[in-house]
Scaffold this active site. Sequence first.
Site: not given
Length: 151
Positions: A70, A72, A104, A109, A116
């Site tokens: 993912i 952005v 994962e 991070n 999440y």
Amino acid sequence: MILVQAGLSDLEALANLARECGESRWTEETFYPGCRGDENEIVLVLKEASEIIAYAVMAKEYDSCALYNIGVSPLKRRQGLAARLLLEGLAWGQNQDCDRCLLEVRASNAGAIRLYEGLGFVHDGLRKRYYPNPDGSREDAVLMSKHLETQ
Ligand SMILES: CC(C)(COP(=O)(O)OP(=O)(O)OC[C@H]1O[C@@H](n2cnc3c(N)ncnc32)[C@H](O)[C@@H]1OP(=O)(O)O)[C@@H](O)C(=O)NCCC(=O)NCCS
């Protein structure tokens, strides 16, 4: 802004955005399965004035789905775009009869882990020394999952 499924014409823009997001192992080749209309893997994108500003890659793996990546655009962060894409990805997983979503993420991070957790993912443990670092060292992966209500 529109949320759509990416197609083959989006491959170059996806690879460019992944590079901007520090995900340079994601190339046109790795985005390809999700863009060719394969029913087991999709790339969801947010477009603004026909430019891709965010993407999420989801795949079905047996009874589960997985978030593969993912990202952005750095200029568009903290506006809820990743959360919006991931919720859409989870809905896709439910439609595929998946009973959980797996992912994962690098242990360092913290922003992504917070994202999440905020969407209900729980920690399932660590995969030690999973990710390579540019300096030759390795970093742990945090394994996370979220239960999905089957329909
Ligand atoms: C991680 C990433 C996808 C988050 O995208 P985003 O659109 O900024 O995330 P959202 O705006 O949807 O964030 C939703 C919530 O997640 C948490 N969050 C997201 N980024 C955060 C950060 N950098 N620091 C702390 N919390 C963060 C917050 O709780 C946030 O809610 P809030 O803004 O109301 O506090 C984005 O920073 C990115 O592309 N990073 C580089 C690529 C990457 O690390 N991908 C994930 C690993 S595959």
